[in-house]
Design a protein around this motif. Structure first.
Motif, PDB file in Angstrom:
ATOM      1  N   CYS A   2       1.029  -1.355  -0.245  1.00  7.84           N
ATOM      2  CA  CYS A   2       0.287   0.070  -0.025  1.00  7.84           C
ATOM      3  C   CYS A   2       0.849   1.352  -0.076  1.00  7.84           C
ATOM      4  O   CYS A   2       1.832   1.162   0.612  1.00  7.84           O
ATOM      5  CB  CYS A   2      -1.254  -0.071   0.799  1.00  7.84           C
ATOM      6  SG  CYS A   2      -1.810  -1.357   1.517  1.00  7.84           S
ATOM      7  N   CYS A  12      -3.415  -0.035  -2.925  1.00 10.85           N
ATOM      8  CA  CYS A  12      -2.650  -1.315  -2.902  1.00 10.85           C
ATOM      9  C   CYS A  12      -2.615  -1.369  -4.381  1.00 10.85           C
ATOM     10  O   CYS A  12      -3.679  -1.232  -4.595  1.00 10.85           O
ATOM     11  CB  CYS A  12      -2.857  -1.750  -1.927  1.00 10.85           C
ATOM     12  SG  CYS A  12      -3.440  -1.112  -0.090  1.00 10.85           S
ATOM     13  N   CYS A  14      -1.497  -4.878  -5.624  1.00  9.11           N
ATOM     14  CA  CYS A  14      -1.954  -6.206  -4.369  1.00  9.11           C
ATOM     15  C   CYS A  14      -0.256  -7.778  -4.845  1.00  9.11           C
ATOM     16  O   CYS A  14      -0.171  -7.049  -6.677  1.00  9.11           O
ATOM     17  CB  CYS A  14      -2.417  -7.142  -4.596  1.00  9.11           C
ATOM     18  SG  CYS A  14      -3.967  -5.948  -3.673  1.00  9.11           S
ATOM     19  N   ASP A  15       0.551  -7.754  -4.181  1.00 11.38           N
ATOM     20  CA  ASP A  15       1.247  -9.128  -4.917  1.00 11.38           C
ATOM     21  C   ASP A  15      -0.074 -10.050  -5.746  1.00 11.38           C
ATOM     22  O   ASP A  15      -0.844 -10.357  -5.185  1.00 11.38           O
ATOM     23  CB  ASP A  15       2.121 -10.019  -3.682  1.00 11.38           C
ATOM     24  CG  ASP A  15       3.217  -9.017  -3.442  1.00 11.38           C
ATOM     25  OD1 ASP A  15       3.344  -8.383  -4.700  1.00 11.38           O
ATOM     26  OD2 ASP A  15       3.485  -8.828  -1.913  1.00 11.38           O
ATOM     27  N   TRP A  18      -2.956 -12.082  -3.637  1.00  9.25           N
ATOM     28  CA  TRP A  18      -4.168 -11.349  -2.632  1.00  9.25           C
ATOM     29  C   TRP A  18      -4.971 -10.604  -3.662  1.00  9.25           C
ATOM     30  O   TRP A  18      -4.338  -9.701  -5.085  1.00  9.25           O
ATOM     31  CB  TRP A  18      -2.711 -10.526  -2.451  1.00  9.25           C
ATOM     32  CG  TRP A  18      -2.415 -11.344  -1.137  1.00  9.25           C
ATOM     33  CD1 TRP A  18      -0.480 -11.830  -1.787  1.00  9.25           C
ATOM     34  CD2 TRP A  18      -2.567 -11.701   0.024  1.00  9.25           C
ATOM     35  NE1 TRP A  18      -0.733 -12.915  -0.691  1.00  9.25           N
ATOM     36  CE2 TRP A  18      -1.433 -12.857   0.655  1.00  9.25           C
ATOM     37  CE3 TRP A  18      -3.194 -11.831   0.575  1.00  9.25           C
ATOM     38  CZ2 TRP A  18      -1.531 -13.575   1.761  1.00  9.25           C
ATOM     39  CZ3 TRP A  18      -3.980 -12.432   2.426  1.00  9.25           C
ATOM     40  CH2 TRP A  18      -2.726 -13.422   2.516  1.00  9.25           C
ATOM     41  N   LYS A  19      -5.910  -9.890  -3.327  1.00 10.00           N
ATOM     42  CA  LYS A  19      -7.114  -8.867  -4.319  1.00 10.00           C
ATOM     43  C   LYS A  19      -7.182  -8.070  -2.896  1.00 10.00           C
ATOM     44  O   LYS A  19      -6.764  -8.368  -1.496  1.00 10.00           O
ATOM     45  CB  LYS A  19      -7.808  -9.760  -4.385  1.00 10.00           C
ATOM     46  CG  LYS A  19      -7.399 -10.521  -5.341  1.00 10.00           C
ATOM     47  CD  LYS A  19      -7.025  -9.680  -6.969  1.00 10.00           C
ATOM     48  CE  LYS A  19      -6.416 -10.975  -7.928  1.00 10.00           C
ATOM     49  NZ  LYS A  19      -6.112 -10.431  -9.102  1.00 10.00           N
ATOM     50  N   TYR A  22      -7.300  -3.277   0.441  1.00  9.35           N
ATOM     51  CA  TYR A  22      -6.421  -3.720   1.382  1.00  9.35           C
ATOM     52  C   TYR A  22      -5.134  -4.706   1.386  1.00  9.35           C
ATOM     53  O   TYR A  22      -4.776  -5.573   1.708  1.00  9.35           O
ATOM     54  CB  TYR A  22      -6.804  -3.396   2.673  1.00  9.35           C
ATOM     55  CG  TYR A  22      -7.354  -2.517   2.752  1.00  9.35           C
ATOM     56  CD1 TYR A  22      -7.116  -0.850   2.699  1.00  9.35           C
ATOM     57  CD2 TYR A  22      -8.983  -2.569   2.892  1.00  9.35           C
ATOM     58  CE1 TYR A  22      -8.111   0.462   3.016  1.00  9.35           C
ATOM     59  CE2 TYR A  22      -9.444  -1.185   3.268  1.00  9.35           C
ATOM     60  CZ  TYR A  22      -9.143   0.329   3.559  1.00  9.35           C
ATOM     61  OH  TYR A  22      -9.472   0.768   3.740  1.00  9.35           O
ATOM     62  N   CYS A  23      -5.021  -4.764  -0.130  1.00  8.07           N
ATOM     63  CA  CYS A  23      -4.514  -6.750  -0.625  1.00  8.07           C
ATOM     64  C   CYS A  23      -4.522  -7.619   0.451  1.00  8.07           C
ATOM     65  O   CYS A  23      -3.964  -8.512   1.364  1.00  8.07           O
ATOM     66  CB  CYS A  23      -3.941  -6.441  -0.321  1.00  8.07           C
ATOM     67  SG  CYS A  23      -3.044  -5.104  -2.214  1.00  8.07           S
ATOM     68  N   ASP A  24      -6.102  -8.109   1.102  1.00  4.65           N
ATOM     69  CA  ASP A  24      -6.093  -9.009   2.529  1.00  4.65           C
ATOM     70  C   ASP A  24      -6.988  -9.484   2.211  1.00  4.65           C
ATOM     71  O   ASP A  24      -7.448 -10.564   3.019  1.00  4.65           O
ATOM     72  CB  ASP A  24      -6.581  -7.719   3.590  1.00  4.65           C
ATOM     73  CG  ASP A  24      -8.256  -7.293   3.406  1.00  4.65           C
ATOM     74  OD1 ASP A  24      -8.596  -6.908   1.529  1.00  4.65           O
ATOM     75  OD2 ASP A  24      -9.296  -7.000   4.529  1.00  4.65           O
ATOM     76  N   GLU A  26      -6.830 -13.236   0.424  1.00  2.00           N
ATOM     77  CA  GLU A  26      -6.548 -14.531  -0.093  1.00  2.00           C
ATOM     78  C   GLU A  26      -7.275 -15.212  -1.458  1.00  2.00           C
ATOM     79  O   GLU A  26      -7.897 -15.589  -1.151  1.00  2.00           O
ATOM     80  CB  GLU A  26      -5.626 -14.824   0.838  1.00  2.00           C
ATOM     81  CG  GLU A  26      -4.460 -16.740   0.395  1.00  2.00           C
ATOM     82  CD  GLU A  26      -3.261 -17.393   1.374  1.00  2.00           C
ATOM     83  OE1 GLU A  26      -2.949 -17.697   0.983  1.00  2.00           O
ATOM     84  OE2 GLU A  26      -4.226 -16.898   2.209  1.00  2.00           O
TER      85      GLU A  26
END
Length: 95
Positions: A2, A12, A14-15, A18-19, A22-24, A26
């Motif tokens: 982020c 953010c 995301c790697d 991850w979506k 907040y890329c939280d 999985e």
């Protein structure tokens, strides 16, 4: 990751695997192998998650299930009907 701080936008990026805002979220199958390599992971807004969405898989070919980790028994080219949780509707599936 982020982008924050006084010059950041707060957005953010995301790697893989991850979506979410907040890329939280999985992806099913895990961040190292989203959708077990047999589908595409994306956010679905009508699912439960921290930002009102959840990461879900859209499976390819004969693969199905929430994480695209199951293989259909029927030959390729037949139509299959599944619920959002990966349950097969046998009465609507030919064969």
């Amino acid at each position: 990751m982020c982008l924050d701080g006084s010059g950041g936008s707060g957005a953010c990026v995301c790697d893989g695997g991850w979506k979410g805002r907040y890329c939280d979220q999985e992806c099913p199958g895990g961040f190292a192998n989203p959708c077990h390599g047999h589908g595409t992971c994306a956010l679905q807004s009508d699912q439960q998650g921290a930002d009102g969405a959840a990461a879900v898989c859209t499976c390819e070919g004969v693969f199905y299930g929430p994480a695209c980790d199951m293989i259909a028994d029927e030959p390729l080219g037949q139509c299959h009907h599944y619920t959002l949780d990966g349950t097969l509707y046998p009465e609507m599936t030919p064969g």
